[in-house]
Design a protein around this motif. Sequence first.
Motif, short mmCIF file in Angstrom:
data_model
loop_
_atom_site.label_atom_id
_atom_site.label_comp_id
_atom_site.label_asym_id
_atom_site.label_seq_id
_atom_site.Cartn_x
_atom_site.Cartn_y
_atom_site.Cartn_z
N VAL A 190 16.71 -3.39 14.92
CA VAL A 190 15.61 -2.08 14.59
C VAL A 190 15.05 -2.20 13.30
O VAL A 190 16.03 -2.05 12.27
CB VAL A 190 16.38 -0.76 15.14
N TYR A 191 13.99 -1.84 13.03
CA TYR A 191 13.25 -1.99 11.65
C TYR A 191 13.00 -0.26 11.19
O TYR A 191 12.17 0.16 12.14
CB TYR A 191 12.07 -2.78 11.35
N TYR A 192 13.44 -0.14 10.12
CA TYR A 192 13.29 1.35 9.78
C TYR A 192 12.53 1.34 8.44
O TYR A 192 12.72 0.64 7.48
CB TYR A 192 14.56 2.05 9.27
N CYS A 193 11.43 2.29 8.38
CA CYS A 193 10.78 2.57 7.42
C CYS A 193 11.57 3.69 6.41
O CYS A 193 12.28 4.54 6.75
CB CYS A 193 9.46 3.22 7.62
N ASN A 194 11.55 3.65 4.84
CA ASN A 194 12.11 4.65 4.15
C ASN A 194 10.91 4.60 2.94
O ASN A 194 10.37 3.85 2.47
CB ASN A 194 13.49 3.85 3.35
N ALA A 195 11.32 5.91 2.36
CA ALA A 195 10.21 6.36 1.21
C ALA A 195 11.16 7.23 0.40
O ALA A 195 11.69 8.29 1.06
CB ALA A 195 9.03 6.79 1.66
N VAL A 196 10.68 7.06 -0.78
CA VAL A 196 11.32 8.09 -1.75
C VAL A 196 10.01 8.89 -1.99
O VAL A 196 9.41 8.68 -2.63
CB VAL A 196 11.87 7.66 -3.31
N ILE A 197 10.15 10.25 -1.60
CA ILE A 197 9.14 11.21 -1.82
C ILE A 197 9.41 12.53 -2.56
O ILE A 197 10.43 13.13 -2.12
CB ILE A 197 8.59 11.52 -0.15
N ARG A 198 8.62 12.87 -3.46
CA ARG A 198 8.63 14.24 -3.81
C ARG A 198 7.67 15.16 -3.19
O ARG A 198 6.55 15.07 -2.95
CB ARG A 198 8.03 14.16 -5.36
N THR A 199 8.29 16.17 -2.59
CA THR A 199 7.65 16.83 -1.84
C THR A 199 6.77 18.13 -2.84
O THR A 199 6.88 18.32 -4.14
CB THR A 199 8.49 17.83 -0.95
N LEU A 200 5.91 18.83 -2.08
CA LEU A 200 4.85 19.89 -3.00
C LEU A 200 5.90 20.83 -3.65
O LEU A 200 5.54 21.56 -4.52
CB LEU A 200 4.06 20.47 -2.15
N ASP A 234 15.15 10.75 -0.20
CA ASP A 234 15.00 9.76 0.75
C ASP A 234 14.25 10.20 2.05
O ASP A 234 15.03 11.16 2.84
CB ASP A 234 16.03 8.83 1.08
N TYR A 235 13.40 9.71 2.60
CA TYR A 235 12.89 9.95 4.09
C TYR A 235 13.05 8.79 4.95
O TYR A 235 12.68 7.58 4.25
CB TYR A 235 11.55 10.32 4.10
N TRP A 236 13.33 8.88 6.12
CA TRP A 236 13.59 7.74 7.18
C TRP A 236 12.58 7.80 8.33
O TRP A 236 12.37 8.85 8.74
CB TRP A 236 14.89 7.33 7.44
N GLY A 237 11.90 6.69 8.64
CA GLY A 237 11.19 6.84 10.00
C GLY A 237 12.30 6.54 11.29
O GLY A 237 13.60 6.47 11.02
#
Length: 120
Positions: free
Chosen positions: A92-102, A108-111
């Motif tokens: 299973v492949y998961y996307c990850n991103a480091v995001i600064r919100t408004l 970290d956020y994960w798909g």
Amino acid sequence: QVQLVESGGGLVQAGGSLRLSCAASGSIFSIGTMGWYRQAPGKQRELVAALTSDGTTNSADSVKGRFTISRDNAKNTVYLQMNSLKPEDTAVYYCNAVIRTLVGVVRDYWGQGTQVTVSS
């Protein structure tokens, strides 16, 4: 609210190719590193490849020369082109991103994950 939505997984024969996509949406101010991880049954989640906002790439030795990570910053999307797939790439492949919100939160956020199955 921030969401990562993945697409592109599936079943492929050994030697084949797949392209995964992951689009981030929601209350996004900026995105730092985006990447892909995978988890096979009975194994720990591992880094496949990651790409910083300034273009620096990091990838697992097992996928070098076969997988390519890229991103479209205008679309908040990261891609994983997977060529010469092997049965051991099944996971299973998961996307990850480091995001600064408004509102200034950085995390970290994960798909939700997308299944990639490579048959021999």
